[in-house]
Design a protein around this motif. Structure first.
Motif, PDB file in Angstrom:
ATOM      1  N   ALA A   1      40.064  34.225  37.702  1.00  0.00           N
ATOM      2  CA  ALA A   1      41.204  34.502  38.575  1.00  0.00           C
ATOM      3  C   ALA A   1      42.421  34.946  37.753  1.00  0.00           C
ATOM      4  O   ALA A   1      43.083  35.936  38.085  1.00  0.00           O
ATOM      5  CB  ALA A   1      41.545  33.263  39.399  1.00  0.00           C
ATOM      6  N   PHE A   2      42.690  34.230  36.663  1.00  0.00           N
ATOM      7  CA  PHE A   2      43.872  34.568  35.870  1.00  0.00           C
ATOM      8  C   PHE A   2      43.691  35.884  35.099  1.00  0.00           C
ATOM      9  O   PHE A   2      44.648  36.635  34.928  1.00  0.00           O
ATOM     10  CB  PHE A   2      44.227  33.421  34.906  1.00  0.00           C
ATOM     11  CG  PHE A   2      45.031  32.330  35.566  1.00  0.00           C
ATOM     12  CD1 PHE A   2      46.369  32.531  35.871  1.00  0.00           C
ATOM     13  CD2 PHE A   2      44.440  31.136  35.916  1.00  0.00           C
ATOM     14  CE1 PHE A   2      47.109  31.546  36.491  1.00  0.00           C
ATOM     15  CE2 PHE A   2      45.171  30.134  36.543  1.00  0.00           C
ATOM     16  CZ  PHE A   2      46.510  30.340  36.834  1.00  0.00           C
ATOM     17  N   SER A   3      42.459  36.157  34.651  1.00  0.00           N
ATOM     18  CA  SER A   3      42.232  37.436  33.968  1.00  0.00           C
ATOM     19  C   SER A   3      42.512  38.589  34.917  1.00  0.00           C
ATOM     20  O   SER A   3      43.151  39.578  34.559  1.00  0.00           O
ATOM     21  CB  SER A   3      40.784  37.562  33.483  1.00  0.00           C
ATOM     22  OG  SER A   3      40.396  36.432  32.802  1.00  0.00           O
ATOM     23  N   LEU A   4      42.021  38.436  36.146  1.00  0.00           N
ATOM     24  CA  LEU A   4      42.247  39.494  37.132  1.00  0.00           C
ATOM     25  C   LEU A   4      43.738  39.647  37.398  1.00  0.00           C
ATOM     26  O   LEU A   4      44.258  40.763  37.488  1.00  0.00           O
ATOM     27  CB  LEU A   4      41.488  39.160  38.428  1.00  0.00           C
ATOM     28  CG  LEU A   4      41.473  40.237  39.493  1.00  0.00           C
ATOM     29  CD1 LEU A   4      40.779  41.484  38.970  1.00  0.00           C
ATOM     30  CD2 LEU A   4      40.764  39.743  40.742  1.00  0.00           C
ATOM     31  N   LEU A   5      44.424  38.513  37.484  1.00  0.00           N
ATOM     32  CA  LEU A   5      45.865  38.539  37.726  1.00  0.00           C
ATOM     33  C   LEU A   5      46.581  39.302  36.614  1.00  0.00           C
ATOM     34  O   LEU A   5      47.394  40.189  36.874  1.00  0.00           O
ATOM     35  CB  LEU A   5      46.388  37.096  37.799  1.00  0.00           C
ATOM     36  CG  LEU A   5      47.867  36.963  38.128  1.00  0.00           C
ATOM     37  CD1 LEU A   5      48.079  37.073  39.614  1.00  0.00           C
ATOM     38  CD2 LEU A   5      48.426  35.648  37.621  1.00  0.00           C
ATOM     39  N   VAL A   6      46.250  38.959  35.373  1.00  0.00           N
ATOM     40  CA  VAL A   6      46.924  39.602  34.249  1.00  0.00           C
ATOM     41  C   VAL A   6      46.591  41.095  34.209  1.00  0.00           C
ATOM     42  O   VAL A   6      47.475  41.940  34.083  1.00  0.00           O
ATOM     43  CB  VAL A   6      46.520  38.921  32.921  1.00  0.00           C
ATOM     44  CG1 VAL A   6      46.998  39.744  31.733  1.00  0.00           C
ATOM     45  CG2 VAL A   6      47.094  37.516  32.865  1.00  0.00           C
ATOM     46  N   LEU A   7      45.311  41.414  34.333  1.00  0.00           N
ATOM     47  CA  LEU A   7      44.890  42.810  34.203  1.00  0.00           C
ATOM     48  C   LEU A   7      45.440  43.684  35.318  1.00  0.00           C
ATOM     49  O   LEU A   7      45.898  44.793  35.090  1.00  0.00           O
ATOM     50  CB  LEU A   7      43.358  42.893  34.201  1.00  0.00           C
ATOM     51  CG  LEU A   7      42.675  42.335  32.955  1.00  0.00           C
ATOM     52  CD1 LEU A   7      41.192  42.170  33.198  1.00  0.00           C
ATOM     53  CD2 LEU A   7      42.927  43.243  31.766  1.00  0.00           C
TER      54      LEU A   7
END
Lengths: 238, 382, 291
Positions: free
Chosen positions: C46-52
């Motif tokens: 979830a956080f990787s998607l948020l950052v990317l």
């Protein structure tokens, strides 16, 4: 084909094989007999690359030094082990078990299909149950599957560890008949470990007697079968 | 070897997370100052609130000191971080009481931290003024050394319910609450207030404060077709409720307590949160504010270059109420005298309105109702 | 109609629980240990998607596969640091190591992202549409569909492909797998990384629907764990069934019981299963090798 020179194996500080030397020539059936705990299974497992050997040990297979090779590499050299206790994959179907036996031959689809057919001819019971899960087979069928699976790698040397354990006499006979037949028709080299020494020596060209981790005797199968001391110790007297 | 690497890594990470918040405190004590401890979450997730709390207290203390101090003595503030963790809060107050020898303390934000500190302040007889904690249990009659400036949940929940019933004329009201002390306390007040008005909630639904999906509860509520949903929770769950209610086509008004006031409510929930009504103690609009509130807003903006929020205002008022107590206690600064002085505060006009401290230490006050507008701004509706 | 609406909701929730459960099951089967850091992998997703996507501005369809790759990499690191060195340790030690990893990852996320909540723009649309009296949200429908599709794909992979079968073989009998020439090390790592990818996808499906903060892994991890245990820790089908039963049970608890007990359902499930058949859960039986 297979040569063990001064092979030493220890579990922790306890040495279970003391510098044993064994030779298996191409086309032979060789058996290692001995009492429970003599080190027979350890010997096969160390050849197959499942156990680390102590320094000074040497195992040559078809001219290659496999002493420190891992099991998964040794298979590729043409050696297959049908392990003690069968160790078939319980949640895979019979067919998938066999396919795993041919895991490294994925580029040889035609050859695998041909071998699969042959194996099914050899063990018709397996063909009937090809879609069943391994765990649903009877003990004898599982043993057949273990041998058939080992054969699927198209080995030069087949090692069988206690194939008769827990099986009915008729089934044992059938399995030994097939082993002998493979040896005669295909020239398959076999290294057989058995507690049922009578059966084993009956099919073997040569035999080694293992006692407390040491080879105490080696001779042709027939001579060992007729040796009084062997009869007394391993063949139930007389 | 690999095990060691793992252990070292884990230890490092844990140490790092513990060290994440260390605070400094000034130790320049001089004999004739009055030392007051200030505890707040100056680091961690609520650091923003801690920061405004500190600014509010400092503004009040500076004003008092500039006006000559209390009975001629200057106030000296000693600050300690509680990291929004009850254990840390206890260490912080212990340090203030035993090594800094404060005569009184102001703090903190999180109700469980305040509750944890209260055992220490009671046994060592140090008056504690809590500016922001709203938990009902705080002004427990057993504890004689606590004063609360924040409107209690009881006061807030009663006010929003009365607003829905009396001002909006709603009769079909549903209640949603987070399933813990805070939520249950608020829910009970709402249900009781409705009962007093001869009404029964059309639905009462609980949810876990960590829950991500609240649509099961909202679907049940939707079936009852309420005019309003009173939700007793914090802003994050408030945003979830607003978004999921919109998806499910629920058109009821959403309302709740001061815990909803947060810039994140609109950032997270967007358009769905527009129109949410909630209680508040302070509204930073100099035009609509009282004389005292307007003076506070101007002074705060001058000092810090930003508009104060309710937390800053309540922190400011905390210092002001504490000053009343300190003044009444004379040179001795006997803790019981300080408490008596604070509890004598009656109809005192302050930044957050006209305050009367009752015998349990709770501030009785008028409650404001504010409404979230387009773009995340607020308007005062009552 | 109310019940049907709740069932649809439960299904959408349950398919995500099922994906998380699947990760537990895959690792449990291969490694013989429950990986309590599985929930954290969802958070990483979830956080990787948020950052990317939200921070670096990558288009969402490009960001998703990259986020999956990032999570697989994190999975690999977790495997390398905490599973591999403890391969021969006892079950309890390994279990506790996974709990340690989960605390560690959660705190790292907290250090980076703070405790604030995040919302993520919808991927498949969150404007609901009505069918009769039913209200359907596209994102939820897609989540259900993707959940089922992934389970079907994984099933196909495990049952029909050579590599998939070799992974199952490794899980069932490592030594026999070596004797087949299967690279057990690679197979175990592969399983772990695939499980991480599944967890990450679950996290990425949750992100656009719900708010999340650093703690999402703990919440979703518990649900996935309960679903996996409920499904019998068996292969794919069980995990998905467990997930869906749990999702639906949570929704129906609100209708027929009291919402106060909704969040307790997962724990009740765990409690019951642990009482009825505790031995299988805590650690997979280890074979005794013959000397």
């Amino acid at each position: 084909m297979l040569q063990l020179n001064n092979v030493q194996v220890a579990y922790g500080n306890i040495e279970v094989l003391h510098k044993i030397s064994i030779e298996v020539k191409k086309g032979e059936i060789v058996t290692i007999i001995g009492a429970n705990g003599a080190g027979k299974t350890t010997a096969l497992r160390s050849v197959a690359g499942l156990l680390p050997k102590k320094k000074g040990s040497q195992i040559l297979f078809d001219g290659i030094d496999i002493t420190n090779m891992g099991a998964e590499k040794i298979v590729a050299e043409g050696m297959a082990l049908s392990p003690e206790g069968r160790h078939i994959f319980p949640e895979l179907t019979v067919e998938d078990n066999l396919e795993m036996g041919a895991y490294l031959r994925h580029k040889d689809k035609a050859g695998v299909a041909k071998d699969m057919k042959e194996v099914f001819e050899m063990f018709p019971r397996l063909e009937e149950r090809r879609r069943q899960l391994g765990k649903t087979l009877s003990g004898g069928e599982q043993q057949m599957l273990a041998i058939a699976r080992a054969l699927m790698s198209s080995p030069k040397l087949l090692m069988l560890d206690e194939p008769s354990t827990g099986l009915a006499p008729l089934v044992i006979k059938e399995i030994f008949r097939i082993v002998k037949k493979l040896n005669q028709t295909r020239g398959l080299t076999v290294l057989l470990v058995e507690q049922n020494a009578k059966m084993a020596l009956g099919v073997a060209d040569r035999g080694y007697v293992l006692k407390n981790g040491e080879i105490v005797k080696s001779d042709t199968g027939e001579n060992l079968l007729n040796d009084d001391s062997i009869r007394a110790a391993y063949l139930g007297g007389r | 070897m690999k095990k060691k690497v793992l252990c070292v890594m884990l230890t490092l990470v844990m140490t790092a997370s513990m060290l994440a918040g260390c605070s400094g405190s000034s130790d320049s004590a001089s004999a004739d100052t009055i030392k007051v401890g200030v505890v707040g979450p100056f680091s961690g997730s609520s650091a923003m609130v801690g920061d405004t709390e500190r600014k509010g207290v400092e503004l009040a203390a500076n004003q008092i000191n500039e006006a000559g101090g209390i009975n001629g003595r200057q106030i000296e503030l000693i600050e300690e971080d509680d990291e929004q963790d009850p254990t840390t809060a206890v260490s912080a107050i212990n340090k203030l009481v035993s090594s800094d020898n404060v005569v009184a303390a102001i703090g903190t934000v999180n109700s469980s931290c305040t509750l944890a500190m209260m055992d220490v302040t009671e046994s060592s007889q140090i008056p504690l003024v809590t500016p922001i904690s709203s938990g009902t249990a705080i002004t427990d009659p057993e504890n004689n050394y606590i004063v609360r400036i924040q409107a209690s949940d009881e006061l807030q929940a009663g006010a929003i319910t009365e607003y829905a019933v009396n001002d909006l004329g709603y009769t079909r009201i549903a209640v949603m609450y987070q399933n813990d002390d805070f939520g249950t306390g608020g829910m009970e007040v709402v249900v009781n207030t409705l009962e007093e008005a001869g009404l029964e909630p059309v639905a009462v639904e609980a949810f876990d404060s960590n829950a991500t999906d609240l649509s099961a509860q909202l679907l049940t509520i939707r079936d009852q077709d309420p005019e309003a949903i009173i939700m007793w929770t914090m802003y994050a769950a408030g945003a979830t409720i607003a978004m999921q209610a919109q998806q499910l086509g629920i058109e009821a008004d959403l309302m709740g307590g001061g815990g909803l006031t947060n810039a994140q409510l609109y950032e997270l929930g967007g358009e769905a949160t527009v129109g949410i009504l909630n209680t508040q103690t302070f509204f930073a609009d100099a035009d609509q504010a009282s004389e005292e509130a307007a003076a506070f807003i101007t002074a705060y903006e001058e000092a810090y270059g930003e508009t104060p929020d309710s937390n800053a205002a309540m922190a400011y008022d905390s210092m002001m109420v504490l000053a009343e107590g300190l003044e009444a206690a004379g040179d001795e600064l006997n803790p019981d005298d300080i408490m008596a002085g604070m509890k004598a505060v009656e109809n005192m006009p302050l930044a957050t309105g006209t305050i009367t401290i009752d015998e349990n230490g709770d501030a009785n006050r008028d409650i404001l109702i504010i409404r979230l507008c387009e773009g995340g701004t607020y308007e005062l509706v009552k | 109609m109310q019940i049907l609406q709740q069932l649809i909701q439960g299904l959408s929730l349950g398919s995500i629980y099922g994906l998380v459960a699947l990760g537990y099951v895959l690792i449990y089967q291969a490694w013989g240990v429950l990986n309590f850091a599985q929930g954290e992998v969802c958070a990483i997703g979830a956080f990787s998607l948020l950052v990317l996507h939200a921070e670096l501005g990558m288009p969402v369809y490009a960001a998703m596969p990259v986020a999956v790759l990032v999570s697989m990499l994190v999975g690999y690191v977790i495997e390398f640091l905490s599973f591999r060195p403890l391969e021969n340790a006892n079950g309890t030690t390994r279990l506790i190591a996974t709990i340690g990893v989960s605390i560690c990852v959660r705190n790292i996320l907290r250090m980076i992202f703070g405790a604030d909540y995040f919302s993520f723009p919808t991927i498949f649309g969150d404007t609901p549409f009505q069918v009769g009296e039913l209200i359907l949200v596209p994102q939820n429908l897609w989540n259900t569909a993707i959940g089922f599709a992934l389970v079907a794909l994984l099933n196909l992979f495990l049952k029909k492909t050579r590599i998939g079968k070799s992974m199952r073989a490794t899980a069932q009998d490592k030594e026999a797998a070596r004797l087949m020439g299967i690279n057990v090390r690679a197979s175990l790592t592969g399983t772990f990384v695939i499980a991480s990818a599944l967890g990450a996808i679950a996290g990425m499906l949750i992100a656009p629907v719900y708010l999340f903060n650093f703690n999402i892994g703990a919440t979703i991890g518990t649900k996935g764990y309960a679903a996996a245990v409920l499904g019998g820790l068996d292969f794919a089908s069980g995990a998905m069934t467990g997930g869906i039963i749990l999702g639906i049970a949570e929704c129906l608890a609100v209708v027929f019981g009291s919402s106060e007990y909704q969040s307790a359902i997962a724990y009740i499930v765990l409690f019951l299963v642990l009482i009825l058949k505790p031995s299988e859960i805590m650690s997979k039986k280890k074979k005794v090798e013959k000397v």
